[in-house]
Design a protein around this motif. Structure first.
Motif, PDB file in Angstrom:
ATOM      1  N   UNK A 142      92.202 -15.351 -82.588  1.00  0.00           N
ATOM      2  CA  UNK A 142      91.708 -14.858 -81.307  1.00  0.00           C
ATOM      3  C   UNK A 142      90.408 -14.111 -81.560  1.00  0.00           C
ATOM      4  N   UNK A 143      89.396 -14.443 -80.796  1.00  0.00           N
ATOM      5  CA  UNK A 143      88.109 -13.766 -80.968  1.00  0.00           C
ATOM      6  C   UNK A 143      87.793 -12.940 -79.743  1.00  0.00           C
ATOM      7  N   UNK A 144      86.979 -11.927 -79.932  1.00  0.00           N
ATOM      8  CA  UNK A 144      86.505 -11.100 -78.840  1.00  0.00           C
ATOM      9  C   UNK A 144      84.993 -10.963 -78.954  1.00  0.00           C
ATOM     10  N   UNK A 145      84.367 -10.911 -77.791  1.00  0.00           N
ATOM     11  CA  UNK A 145      82.911 -10.735 -77.774  1.00  0.00           C
ATOM     12  C   UNK A 145      82.528  -9.869 -76.591  1.00  0.00           C
ATOM     13  N   UNK A 146      81.697  -8.858 -76.784  1.00  0.00           N
ATOM     14  CA  UNK A 146      81.099  -8.455 -78.056  1.00  0.00           C
ATOM     15  C   UNK A 146      82.055  -7.584 -78.879  1.00  0.00           C
ATOM     16  N   UNK A 147      81.691  -7.308 -80.094  1.00  0.00           N
ATOM     17  CA  UNK A 147      82.512  -6.430 -80.919  1.00  0.00           C
ATOM     18  C   UNK A 147      82.197  -4.963 -80.615  1.00  0.00           C
ATOM     19  N   UNK A 148      80.960  -4.719 -80.236  1.00  0.00           N
ATOM     20  CA  UNK A 148      80.559  -3.364 -79.861  1.00  0.00           C
ATOM     21  C   UNK A 148      79.609  -3.462 -78.686  1.00  0.00           C
ATOM     22  N   UNK A 149      79.710  -2.526 -77.767  1.00  0.00           N
ATOM     23  CA  UNK A 149      78.786  -2.486 -76.640  1.00  0.00           C
ATOM     24  C   UNK A 149      78.555  -1.039 -76.235  1.00  0.00           C
ATOM     25  N   UNK A 150      77.303  -0.742 -75.991  1.00  0.00           N
ATOM     26  CA  UNK A 150      76.919   0.578 -75.491  1.00  0.00           C
ATOM     27  C   UNK A 150      76.233   0.367 -74.153  1.00  0.00           C
ATOM     28  N   UNK A 151      76.663   1.080 -73.152  1.00  0.00           N
ATOM     29  CA  UNK A 151      76.070   0.894 -71.839  1.00  0.00           C
ATOM     30  C   UNK A 151      75.870   2.244 -71.161  1.00  0.00           C
ATOM     31  N   UNK A 152      75.077   2.216 -70.105  1.00  0.00           N
ATOM     32  CA  UNK A 152      74.837   3.434 -69.344  1.00  0.00           C
ATOM     33  C   UNK A 152      75.915   3.605 -68.291  1.00  0.00           C
ATOM     34  N   UNK A 153      76.154   4.825 -67.934  1.00  0.00           N
ATOM     35  CA  UNK A 153      77.149   5.121 -66.914  1.00  0.00           C
ATOM     36  C   UNK A 153      76.770   4.434 -65.604  1.00  0.00           C
ATOM     37  N   UNK A 195      86.273   3.450 -75.129  1.00  0.00           N
ATOM     38  CA  UNK A 195      87.532   3.206 -75.811  1.00  0.00           C
ATOM     39  C   UNK A 195      87.427   1.932 -76.642  1.00  0.00           C
ATOM     40  N   UNK A 196      88.494   1.621 -77.327  1.00  0.00           N
ATOM     41  CA  UNK A 196      88.624   0.376 -78.096  1.00  0.00           C
ATOM     42  C   UNK A 196      89.492  -0.554 -77.270  1.00  0.00           C
ATOM     43  N   UNK A 223     105.205 -14.533 -81.224  1.00  0.00           N
ATOM     44  CA  UNK A 223     104.389 -13.372 -81.503  1.00  0.00           C
ATOM     45  C   UNK A 223     103.061 -13.447 -80.768  1.00  0.00           C
ATOM     46  N   UNK A 224     102.455 -12.292 -80.574  1.00  0.00           N
ATOM     47  CA  UNK A 224     101.138 -12.214 -79.982  1.00  0.00           C
ATOM     48  C   UNK A 224     100.100 -12.191 -81.085  1.00  0.00           C
ATOM     49  N   UNK A 225      98.983 -12.853 -80.827  1.00  0.00           N
ATOM     50  CA  UNK A 225      97.873 -12.874 -81.762  1.00  0.00           C
ATOM     51  C   UNK A 225      96.746 -12.026 -81.181  1.00  0.00           C
ATOM     52  N   UNK A 226      96.323 -11.052 -81.965  1.00  0.00           N
ATOM     53  CA  UNK A 226      95.379 -10.068 -81.452  1.00  0.00           C
ATOM     54  C   UNK A 226      93.946 -10.385 -81.842  1.00  0.00           C
ATOM     55  N   UNK A 227      93.036 -10.034 -80.940  1.00  0.00           N
ATOM     56  CA  UNK A 227      91.629 -10.110 -81.268  1.00  0.00           C
ATOM     57  C   UNK A 227      91.217  -8.904 -82.094  1.00  0.00           C
ATOM     58  N   UNK A 228      89.979  -8.913 -82.588  1.00  0.00           N
ATOM     59  CA  UNK A 228      89.506  -7.824 -83.453  1.00  0.00           C
ATOM     60  C   UNK A 228      89.129  -6.562 -82.694  1.00  0.00           C
ATOM     61  N   UNK A 229      89.099  -6.638 -81.362  1.00  0.00           N
ATOM     62  CA  UNK A 229      88.781  -5.453 -80.578  1.00  0.00           C
ATOM     63  C   UNK A 229      87.306  -5.344 -80.219  1.00  0.00           C
ATOM     64  N   UNK A 230      87.047  -4.622 -79.140  1.00  0.00           N
ATOM     65  CA  UNK A 230      85.687  -4.338 -78.675  1.00  0.00           C
ATOM     66  C   UNK A 230      85.547  -2.838 -78.485  1.00  0.00           C
ATOM     67  N   UNK A 231      84.570  -2.260 -79.179  1.00  0.00           N
ATOM     68  CA  UNK A 231      84.326  -0.824 -79.059  1.00  0.00           C
ATOM     69  C   UNK A 231      83.331  -0.602 -77.935  1.00  0.00           C
ATOM     70  N   UNK A 232      83.778   0.031 -76.849  1.00  0.00           N
ATOM     71  CA  UNK A 232      82.906   0.318 -75.708  1.00  0.00           C
ATOM     72  C   UNK A 232      82.528   1.794 -75.715  1.00  0.00           C
ATOM     73  N   UNK A 233      81.234   2.040 -75.654  1.00  0.00           N
ATOM     74  CA  UNK A 233      80.721   3.401 -75.545  1.00  0.00           C
ATOM     75  C   UNK A 233      79.875   3.482 -74.287  1.00  0.00           C
TER      76      UNK A 233
END
Lengths: 111, 116
Positions: free
Chosen positions: B4-15, B90-91, B104-114
């Motif tokens: 399972x893939x996730x995109x993006x892995x990290x994202x920073x955005x404005x309020x 959050x993650x 079983x569930x297969x998990x993605x690597x997660x996305x870090x949102x700031x």
């Protein structure tokens, strides 16, 4: 939903066996016992699951008590890559298909 | 094994802006996908469950108008955080299941949102 209780943390030395306990005294007859682990900054990873009988796979073994009120995840030879948070989760009944993560056990492996 | 893939892995955005996170099952058909959120030093919390072609089922306390989930195909689910605020930082982790009994569930690597 039936809940699980795990120790907050455990420590082990590399290449030694690790026994991670889980208590689930209110487990119902149709609940499966699942174990997942989460390495730092990653998504969880499936480890093993079972219903009544002990289970083995390439990652670990799962020993289930005869009354099913507890289980133990066994890592036969811990490596540094096994350092993670280990979650014991029950699935079944009204929570079918859903995973409810508790706090899990933080496993530290010393070289 | 299932990936399972996730995109993006990290994202920073404005309020106040919206952010879309994609979750894809790469080598199997996911009849059900799950979205979780994880704050620092805490466990994963299930936000919603989505089945392909159906509306998502949200957990109690999760705002469905803020966290829009679309599961348009058997390999893709998206989570859109609308009008993001710093407390949404959050993650975010997705997982996928093929729907077999107790699979079983297969998990993605997660996305870090700031959110700034």
């Amino acid at each position: 939903d039936a809940k699980t209780t795990q120790p907050n943390s455990m420590e082990s030395n590399e290449e030694e066996p690790v026994h991670l306990p889980c208590n689930h005294s209110t487990i119902s007859g149709t609940d499966y016992i699942h174990w997942y682990r989460q390495l730092p900054s990653q998504g969880p990873e499936y480890v093993i699951h079972g219903l009544t009988s002990n289970v083995n796979n390439r990652m670990a073994s799962l020993a289930i008590a005869e009354d099913r009120k507890s289980s133990t995840l066994i890592l036969h030879r811990a490596t540094l890559r096994d350092a993670a948070v280990y979650y014991c989760i029950l699935t079944g009944g009204t929570s079918y298909g859903k995973l409810t993560f508790g706090q899990g056990t933080i496993l530290t492996v010393h070289p | 094994g299932a990936v399972v893939s996730q995109h993006p892995s990290r994202v920073i955005c404005k309020s106040g802006t919206s952010v879309k996170i994609e979750c894809r099952s790469l080598d199997f058909q996911a009849t059900t996908m799950f979205w979780y959120r994880q704050f620092p030093k805490q466990s994963l919390m299930l936000m919603a469950t989505s089945n392909e072609g159906s509306k998502a089922t949200y957990e109690q306390g999760v705002e469905k108008d803020k966290f829009l989930i679309n599961h348009a195909s058997l390999t893709l689910s998206t989570l859109t955080v609308t009008s993001a605020h710093p407390e949404d930082s959050s993650f975010y982790i997705c997982s996928a299941s093929s729907g077999r009994l107790y699979n079983e569930q297969f998990f993605g690597p997660g996305t870090r949102l700031t959110v700034l």
